[in-house]
Design a protein around this motif. Structure first.
Motif, mmCIF file in Angstrom:
data_model
loop_
_atom_site.group_PDB
_atom_site.id
_atom_site.type_symbol
_atom_site.label_atom_id
_atom_site.label_comp_id
_atom_site.label_asym_id
_atom_site.label_seq_id
_atom_site.Cartn_x
_atom_site.Cartn_y
_atom_site.Cartn_z
ATOM 1 N N LEU A 35 -15.445 -0.938 0.958
ATOM 2 C CA LEU A 35 -14.145 -1.681 0.435
ATOM 3 C C LEU A 35 -13.341 -0.664 0.588
ATOM 4 C CD1 LEU A 35 -16.811 -3.166 -0.551
ATOM 5 C CD2 LEU A 35 -14.847 -4.910 -0.130
ATOM 6 N N TRP A 36 -12.281 -1.100 0.495
ATOM 7 C CA TRP A 36 -11.053 -0.832 0.289
ATOM 8 C C TRP A 36 -9.775 -1.314 -0.578
ATOM 9 C CZ3 TRP A 36 -9.610 4.252 0.304
ATOM 10 C CH2 TRP A 36 -10.091 5.311 1.055
ATOM 11 N N TYR A 37 -9.371 -1.288 -0.930
ATOM 12 C CA TYR A 37 -8.788 -2.130 -2.272
ATOM 13 C C TYR A 37 -7.116 -1.346 -2.410
ATOM 14 C CZ TYR A 37 -12.532 -4.954 -3.256
ATOM 15 O OH TYR A 37 -13.509 -6.592 -3.678
ATOM 16 N N ARG A 38 -6.417 -1.668 -2.640
ATOM 17 C CA ARG A 38 -5.112 -0.797 -3.216
ATOM 18 C C ARG A 38 -4.696 -2.445 -4.301
ATOM 19 N NH1 ARG A 38 -0.922 -2.497 1.571
ATOM 20 N NH2 ARG A 38 -0.960 -4.862 1.164
ATOM 21 N N GLN A 39 -4.109 -1.089 -5.460
ATOM 22 C CA GLN A 39 -3.147 -1.504 -6.340
ATOM 23 C C GLN A 39 -1.504 -0.700 -6.238
ATOM 24 O OE1 GLN A 39 -5.022 -1.332 -10.056
ATOM 25 N NE2 GLN A 39 -3.920 -2.981 -11.280
ATOM 26 N N ALA A 40 -0.816 -2.175 -6.141
ATOM 27 C CA ALA A 40 0.941 -1.810 -6.314
ATOM 28 C C ALA A 40 1.289 -1.731 -7.747
ATOM 29 C CB ALA A 40 1.541 -3.159 -5.000
ATOM 30 N N VAL A 92 -1.861 2.485 -5.627
ATOM 31 C CA VAL A 92 -2.860 3.274 -5.124
ATOM 32 C C VAL A 92 -3.971 2.432 -4.427
ATOM 33 C CG1 VAL A 92 -4.515 4.409 -6.732
ATOM 34 C CG2 VAL A 92 -2.199 4.300 -7.201
ATOM 35 N N TYR A 93 -4.843 3.361 -3.778
ATOM 36 C CA TYR A 93 -6.022 2.682 -3.025
ATOM 37 C C TYR A 93 -7.004 3.610 -3.669
ATOM 38 C CZ TYR A 93 -2.345 0.744 0.812
ATOM 39 O OH TYR A 93 -1.351 0.306 1.169
ATOM 40 N N PHE A 94 -7.861 2.346 -3.493
ATOM 41 C CA PHE A 94 -9.141 2.392 -3.827
ATOM 42 C C PHE A 94 -10.394 2.364 -3.190
ATOM 43 C CE2 PHE A 94 -8.064 3.826 -8.389
ATOM 44 C CZ PHE A 94 -6.934 2.274 -8.982
ATOM 45 N N CYS A 95 -10.970 3.343 -3.017
ATOM 46 C CA CYS A 95 -12.420 2.459 -2.521
ATOM 47 C C CYS A 95 -13.979 2.057 -3.402
ATOM 48 C CB CYS A 95 -13.179 3.687 -1.694
ATOM 49 S SG CYS A 95 -13.811 5.062 -2.448
ATOM 50 N N ASN A 96 -14.653 1.014 -2.573
ATOM 51 C CA ASN A 96 -15.458 1.119 -3.199
ATOM 52 C C ASN A 96 -16.692 0.682 -2.818
ATOM 53 O OD1 ASN A 96 -15.717 -2.414 -3.836
ATOM 54 N ND2 ASN A 96 -15.991 -1.288 -5.742
ATOM 55 N N ALA A 101 -26.302 -3.118 -9.161
ATOM 56 C CA ALA A 101 -26.562 -2.514 -10.031
ATOM 57 C C ALA A 101 -25.066 -2.057 -10.956
ATOM 58 C CB ALA A 101 -27.079 -1.722 -10.101
ATOM 59 N N GLY A 102 -24.025 -2.038 -10.143
ATOM 60 C CA GLY A 102 -22.874 -1.342 -10.863
ATOM 61 C C GLY A 102 -22.353 -0.952 -9.467
ATOM 62 N N ASP A 103 -20.810 -1.340 -9.204
ATOM 63 C CA ASP A 103 -20.666 -0.801 -8.345
ATOM 64 C C ASP A 103 -19.926 0.083 -8.331
ATOM 65 O OD1 ASP A 103 -17.809 -4.080 -7.377
ATOM 66 O OD2 ASP A 103 -20.242 -3.563 -7.623
ATOM 67 N N TYR A 104 -19.331 1.633 -7.383
ATOM 68 C CA TYR A 104 -18.645 2.542 -7.634
ATOM 69 C C TYR A 104 -17.152 2.251 -6.601
ATOM 70 C CZ TYR A 104 -23.686 4.601 -6.652
ATOM 71 O OH TYR A 104 -25.066 4.405 -6.897
ATOM 72 N N TRP A 105 -16.791 3.724 -8.102
ATOM 73 C CA TRP A 105 -14.968 2.819 -7.612
ATOM 74 C C TRP A 105 -15.025 4.508 -7.763
ATOM 75 C CZ3 TRP A 105 -11.981 -0.773 -6.244
ATOM 76 C CH2 TRP A 105 -12.452 -2.538 -6.871
ATOM 77 N N GLY A 106 -13.815 4.093 -6.727
ATOM 78 C CA GLY A 106 -12.706 6.288 -6.669
ATOM 79 C C GLY A 106 -11.759 6.134 -7.657
ATOM 80 N N GLN A 107 -11.189 7.330 -7.819
ATOM 81 C CA GLN A 107 -10.324 7.251 -9.389
ATOM 82 C C GLN A 107 -9.415 6.801 -8.015
ATOM 83 O OE1 GLN A 107 -11.439 10.127 -7.212
ATOM 84 N NE2 GLN A 107 -9.408 10.990 -6.485
ATOM 85 N N GLY A 108 -9.084 6.973 -6.929
ATOM 86 C CA GLY A 108 -7.434 6.554 -6.217
ATOM 87 C C GLY A 108 -6.956 7.406 -6.030
ATOM 88 N N THR A 109 -6.279 7.554 -4.850
ATOM 89 C CA THR A 109 -4.944 8.343 -3.759
ATOM 90 C C THR A 109 -3.610 7.394 -3.941
ATOM 91 O OG1 THR A 109 -4.785 9.871 -2.800
ATOM 92 C CG2 THR A 109 -5.666 7.487 -1.656
ATOM 93 N N GLN A 110 -3.084 7.640 -4.320
ATOM 94 C CA GLN A 110 -1.179 7.157 -4.338
ATOM 95 C C GLN A 110 -1.237 7.742 -2.826
ATOM 96 O OE1 GLN A 110 0.969 6.235 -7.831
ATOM 97 N NE2 GLN A 110 1.219 5.117 -5.397
ATOM 98 N N VAL A 111 -0.450 6.067 -2.342
ATOM 99 C CA VAL A 111 0.128 5.988 -1.234
ATOM 100 C C VAL A 111 1.356 5.306 -1.661
ATOM 101 C CG1 VAL A 111 1.060 4.847 1.069
ATOM 102 C CG2 VAL A 111 -1.382 5.445 0.170
ATOM 103 N N ILE A 112 3.421 5.964 -1.141
ATOM 104 C CA ILE A 112 4.068 5.928 -1.273
ATOM 105 C C ILE A 112 4.945 5.958 -0.077
ATOM 106 C CG2 ILE A 112 6.132 6.562 -2.631
ATOM 107 C CD1 ILE A 112 4.918 7.886 -4.944
#
Length: 115
Positions: A35-40, A92-96, A101-112
């Motif tokens: 999945l892709w998530y984002r957080q503004a 900031v865009y994150f993959c998941n 057993a617990g999600d994997y998350w990346g550290q995120g990459t900023q899109v402006i």
């Protein structure tokens, strides 16, 4: 050690395009939905879309027709292709990878997206 690492973010003008990558290491992605998530700024993290193990994709209405998700299991990488970017896509865009057993998350990459 299992890791996800996003890359490809940056500053882009409205109407522009970016390709984000989510590279996995320490495990193979071919067993997983991704999945892709984002957080503004000041907002909660929201789902952007998903891709199944077989490559079926889903994106939310706000990005439909502009964003596409793909995966290359041989490269152990998922992609987010973003076209016709709008200022409201700034986040900031994150993959998941959801796992029992617990999600994997990346550290995120900023899109402006800004002129």
């Amino acid at each position: 050690q299992a890791q996800l690492m996003e890359s490809g973010g940056g500053l882009v003008q409205p109407g522009g395009s970016l390709r984000l990558s989510c590279a996995a290491s320490g495990f193979s992605i071919n067993r997983y939905v991704m999945l892709w998530y984002r957080q503004a700024p000041g907002q909660e993290r929201e789902l952007v879309g998903s891709i199944s193990k077989s490559g079926q994709t889903h994106v939310v209405d706000s990005v439909k027709g502009r964003f596409t998700i793909s995966r290359d299991d041989a490269e152990n990488t998922m992609y987010l292709w973003m076209n016709n970017l709008k200022p409201e896509d700034t986040a900031v865009y994150f993959c998941n990878i959801p796992r029992s057993a617990g999600d994997y998350w990346g550290q995120g990459t900023q899109v402006i997206v800004s002129s």
